[in-house]
Motif scaffolding. Structure first.
Motif, mmCIF file in Angstrom:
data_model
loop_
_atom_site.group_PDB
_atom_site.id
_atom_site.type_symbol
_atom_site.label_atom_id
_atom_site.label_comp_id
_atom_site.label_asym_id
_atom_site.label_seq_id
_atom_site.Cartn_x
_atom_site.Cartn_y
_atom_site.Cartn_z
ATOM 1 N N THR A 209 0.846 -1.196 0.000
ATOM 2 C CA THR A 209 0.000 0.000 0.000
ATOM 3 C C THR A 209 0.877 1.240 0.000
ATOM 4 O O THR A 209 2.113 1.153 0.012
ATOM 5 N N ASP A 210 0.233 2.416 0.031
ATOM 6 C CA ASP A 210 0.996 3.660 0.062
ATOM 7 C C ASP A 210 1.422 4.053 1.466
ATOM 8 O O ASP A 210 2.018 5.115 1.667
ATOM 9 N N TYR A 211 1.125 3.215 2.482
ATOM 10 C CA TYR A 211 1.602 3.451 3.843
ATOM 11 C C TYR A 211 2.481 2.307 4.347
ATOM 12 O O TYR A 211 3.073 2.393 5.403
ATOM 13 N N GLY A 212 2.566 1.230 3.620
ATOM 14 C CA GLY A 212 3.312 0.035 4.018
ATOM 15 C C GLY A 212 2.736 -1.169 3.310
ATOM 16 O O GLY A 212 2.852 -1.298 2.095
ATOM 17 N N PHE A 213 2.072 -2.038 4.053
ATOM 18 C CA PHE A 213 1.360 -3.143 3.424
ATOM 19 C C PHE A 213 0.355 -3.717 4.414
ATOM 20 O O PHE A 213 0.428 -3.497 5.620
ATOM 21 N N ARG A 214 -0.609 -4.435 3.869
ATOM 22 C CA ARG A 214 -1.519 -5.208 4.696
ATOM 23 C C ARG A 214 -1.336 -6.659 4.311
ATOM 24 O O ARG A 214 -0.981 -6.981 3.168
ATOM 25 N N TYR A 215 -1.560 -7.533 5.267
ATOM 26 C CA TYR A 215 -1.355 -8.950 4.977
ATOM 27 C C TYR A 215 -2.283 -9.784 5.843
ATOM 28 O O TYR A 215 -2.801 -9.314 6.858
ATOM 29 N N VAL A 216 -2.506 -11.015 5.425
ATOM 30 C CA VAL A 216 -3.378 -11.911 6.167
ATOM 31 C C VAL A 216 -2.706 -13.265 6.336
ATOM 32 O O VAL A 216 -1.903 -13.692 5.507
ATOM 33 N N GLY A 217 -3.047 -13.909 7.443
ATOM 34 C CA GLY A 217 -2.737 -15.309 7.648
ATOM 35 C C GLY A 217 -4.044 -16.091 7.584
ATOM 36 O O GLY A 217 -4.958 -15.823 8.370
ATOM 37 N N ILE A 218 -4.158 -16.993 6.643
ATOM 38 C CA ILE A 218 -5.401 -17.739 6.424
ATOM 39 C C ILE A 218 -5.201 -19.160 6.942
ATOM 40 O O ILE A 218 -4.378 -19.912 6.424
ATOM 41 N N ARG A 219 -5.961 -19.516 7.987
ATOM 42 C CA ARG A 219 -5.857 -20.858 8.553
ATOM 43 C C ARG A 219 -7.074 -21.676 8.097
ATOM 44 O O ARG A 219 -8.216 -21.320 8.387
ATOM 45 N N ASP A 220 -6.794 -22.739 7.390
ATOM 46 C CA ASP A 220 -7.835 -23.614 6.849
ATOM 47 C C ASP A 220 -8.328 -24.559 7.944
ATOM 48 O O ASP A 220 -7.606 -25.462 8.377
ATOM 49 N N LEU A 221 -9.559 -24.334 8.400
ATOM 50 C CA LEU A 221 -10.149 -25.156 9.452
ATOM 51 C C LEU A 221 -11.151 -26.157 8.881
ATOM 52 O O LEU A 221 -12.094 -26.575 9.545
ATOM 53 N N LYS A 222 -10.928 -26.533 7.613
ATOM 54 C CA LYS A 222 -11.720 -27.568 6.926
ATOM 55 C C LYS A 222 -13.201 -27.192 6.918
ATOM 56 O O LYS A 222 -13.564 -26.167 6.412
ATOM 57 N N ASP A 223 -14.043 -28.017 7.491
ATOM 58 C CA ASP A 223 -15.489 -27.780 7.431
ATOM 59 C C ASP A 223 -15.921 -26.528 8.179
ATOM 60 O O ASP A 223 -17.038 -26.029 7.967
ATOM 61 N N ASP A 224 -15.080 -26.003 9.057
ATOM 62 C CA ASP A 224 -15.431 -24.808 9.823
ATOM 63 C C ASP A 224 -15.082 -23.516 9.084
ATOM 64 O O ASP A 224 -15.249 -22.427 9.632
ATOM 65 N N GLY A 225 -14.597 -23.630 7.855
ATOM 66 C CA GLY A 225 -14.246 -22.445 7.085
ATOM 67 C C GLY A 225 -12.818 -21.997 7.335
ATOM 68 O O GLY A 225 -11.970 -22.768 7.814
ATOM 69 N N ASN A 226 -12.532 -20.747 7.021
ATOM 70 C CA ASN A 226 -11.196 -20.182 7.188
ATOM 71 C C ASN A 226 -11.181 -19.168 8.325
ATOM 72 O O ASN A 226 -12.073 -18.317 8.413
ATOM 73 N N TYR A 227 -10.185 -19.309 9.188
ATOM 74 C CA TYR A 227 -9.945 -18.266 10.182
ATOM 75 C C TYR A 227 -8.879 -17.347 9.596
ATOM 76 O O TYR A 227 -7.784 -17.786 9.231
ATOM 77 N N ILE A 228 -9.215 -16.053 9.516
ATOM 78 C CA ILE A 228 -8.329 -15.103 8.858
ATOM 79 C C ILE A 228 -7.981 -13.990 9.827
ATOM 80 O O ILE A 228 -8.868 -13.306 10.358
ATOM 81 N N ARG A 229 -6.708 -13.812 10.065
ATOM 82 C CA ARG A 229 -6.245 -12.664 10.835
ATOM 83 C C ARG A 229 -5.612 -11.685 9.861
ATOM 84 O O ARG A 229 -4.668 -12.035 9.142
ATOM 85 N N ALA A 230 -6.164 -10.477 9.843
ATOM 86 C CA ALA A 230 -5.700 -9.444 8.919
ATOM 87 C C ALA A 230 -4.876 -8.408 9.679
ATOM 88 O O ALA A 230 -5.326 -7.877 10.697
ATOM 89 N N TYR A 231 -3.693 -8.134 9.177
ATOM 90 C CA TYR A 231 -2.730 -7.240 9.817
ATOM 91 C C TYR A 231 -2.519 -5.990 8.958
ATOM 92 O O TYR A 231 -2.713 -6.007 7.744
ATOM 93 N N GLN A 232 -2.048 -4.939 9.614
ATOM 94 C CA GLN A 232 -1.564 -3.747 8.919
ATOM 95 C C GLN A 232 -0.118 -3.502 9.344
ATOM 96 O O GLN A 232 0.214 -3.595 10.532
ATOM 97 N N PHE A 233 0.742 -3.209 8.385
ATOM 98 C CA PHE A 233 2.103 -2.773 8.679
ATOM 99 C C PHE A 233 2.230 -1.339 8.185
ATOM 100 O O PHE A 233 2.115 -1.075 6.986
ATOM 101 N N ILE A 234 2.420 -0.419 9.128
ATOM 102 C CA ILE A 234 2.515 1.004 8.818
ATOM 103 C C ILE A 234 3.959 1.439 9.023
ATOM 104 O O ILE A 234 4.526 1.261 10.110
ATOM 105 N N MET A 235 4.535 1.976 7.996
ATOM 106 C CA MET A 235 5.936 2.382 8.046
ATOM 107 C C MET A 235 6.183 3.421 9.142
ATOM 108 O O MET A 235 5.335 4.281 9.398
#
Length: 423
Positions: A209-235
């Motif tokens: 991004t124009d301030y750093g970047f954003r990123y996610v960790g996607i954990r596959d929990l099979k039948d329970d869907g995806n657990y997603i933690r979304a982060y921001q990295f600000i310079m």
């Protein structure tokens, strides 16, 4: 891996170094308000970006940050007397105001104009949300920071800081690493149903991004869907992450918070880790009992911290590692989430790790992106451009979150509203 010269550029932050000049392009946290709580209180020592400094709150309540050494005979101004809108060196009585001007030189003749030719280096300050910020650059001051957490009311927000005895970059890289939580922070390895145990290899995706970047960790929990933690990295050195936490008395399953860190170099072998958290819903204040429980969980409770914001569990006592706990329940045998990080990061190579010997994988995409961004900031400054993240308009509306999403829903769409600031 990094080239040796790039590793040196990123790790060294003293004045005149490439990364040191990058940090000096931003407002950075310097002190907690509690360290200089009232007008004319005792001065305090501090060290930032390799510079020895002294801070005091003058008679009008303004916080000054000056070169620590009197320009007369280089006595340390920590011993100085905070009086009448200035600090007086007790060696020969020279006195300096908030801007570093010498306003009194009582050991010189009454008609001497010498004091008008003497000035200490001073840095501007700005106080917000229990933090005293400073700008250590030489150019025009940028706009004040405008992170969402700085706009949250005091009832929704908490900040603290801790000392970490390692180079700033390895502390930051530990903070933005996603997959290590399944191991270093798995506090019950017998619980095979926990997200950390069920999905030890989250898939990382990074958007610059124009301030750093954003990123996610996607954990596959099979039948329970995806657990997603979304982060921001600000310079240049801030990470934000979301966290849904069960309410302390069990009555509330979803107590949404945003938390994060800013890493501010003290010198090449130590760093201040600033810790903040706030509730992500304006209608929900931050419960004091919950907040205390979280500080204890992270190893920053009242009984865990020594004077000077240093952890009681530290290298001198091997972080009070419990080998029986390690054998039966946790991977580390160390109590405190942040303490677990410190044990691993503070005992790496000194003064900083040799990144020419690393072997990075797909789990390290955020670390790779951060290094690219920081090297880009160095090039921007060298070529006369403003680094990313200096302008608060680029990041003021962003936040982090974590959510469960059904399979097939792209996080950019599914989390779009949750990643927008509400304060």
């Amino acid at each position: 891996m990094l080239k040796k010269e790039d590793n040196e550029k990123l790790c060294r932050t003293n004045s005149g170094t490439p990364m040191g000049e990058v940090f000096r392009s931003y407002w950075i946290p310097a002190l907690l308000t509690e360290e200089v709580p009232e007008a004319d209180c005792p001065p305090v020592r501090l060290k930032l970006l390799g510079e020895e400094l002294v801070a005091f709150r003058d008679s009008e309540g303004k916080v000054a940050i000056l070169d620590a050494y009197c320009p007369h005979r280089r006595a340390h101004l920590f011993w100085g007397r905070n009086e009448e809108c200035g600090i007086r060196c007790v060696y020969h009585g020279w006195k300096f105001d908030q801007a570093g001007n010498c306003v009194d030189m009582p050991n010189e003749p009454d008609n001497s104009k010498f004091k008008h030719r003497v000035k200490l280096t001073s840095y501007p300050t700005w106080e917000k949300s229990g933090i005293i910020w400073t700008y250590m650059g030489k150019g025009e001051q940028p706009s004040y920071p405008d992170f969402e957490w700085l706009r949250a009311p005091d009832t929704h927000f908490q900040v603290s800081k801790t000392y970490e005895g390692c180079n700033w970059l390895q502390a930051l890289e530990g903070g933005i690493d996603t997959s290590h939580s399944s191991f270093a922070h798995n506090n019950n390895i017998q619980d095979k149903k926990s997200m950390r145990s069920r999905a030890t290899n989250p898939k990382l995706e990074v958007d610059k991004t124009d301030y750093g970047f954003r990123y996610v960790g996607i954990r596959d929990l099979k039948d329970d869907g995806n657990y997603i933690r979304a982060y921001q990295f600000i310079m240049p050195a801030q990470q934000m992450r979301g966290q849904m936490i069960k309410w302390h008395d069990g009555s509330r399953e979803d107590y949404p918070t945003v938390r994060g860190h800013i890493w501010v170099p003290i010198d090449d072998e130590s760093v201040w880790v600033w810790n903040f958290k706030y509730t992500s819903e304006p209608s929900i204040p931050l419960d004091p009992k919950f907040s205390l429980e979280q500080e204890i969980l992270f190893g920053r409770g009242p009984d865990d911290v020594l004077p000077g914001y240093r952890l009681k569990r530290n290298p001198s006592n091997d972080y009070l590692i419990d080998r029986e706990l390690q054998r039966t329940k946790t991977f580390t045998g160390i109590k405190g989430v942040n303490t677990q990080d410190y044990a691993l990061q503070e005992t790496m190579e000194k003064p900083f790790i040799d990144r020419t010997k690393e072997r990075l994988g797909t789990a390290d995409l955020a670390i790779i992106a951060a290094r690219q961004m920081l090297l880009e900031a160095i090039r921007d400054l060298e070529e006369g451009r403003q680094p990313k993240g200096v302008n608060p308009e680029t990041y003021r509306n962003v936040r982090a979150c974590d959510r469960f999403l059904p399979k097939g829903i792209d996080w950019r769409e599914g989390l779009a509203e949750d990643m927008q600031a509400k304060f």
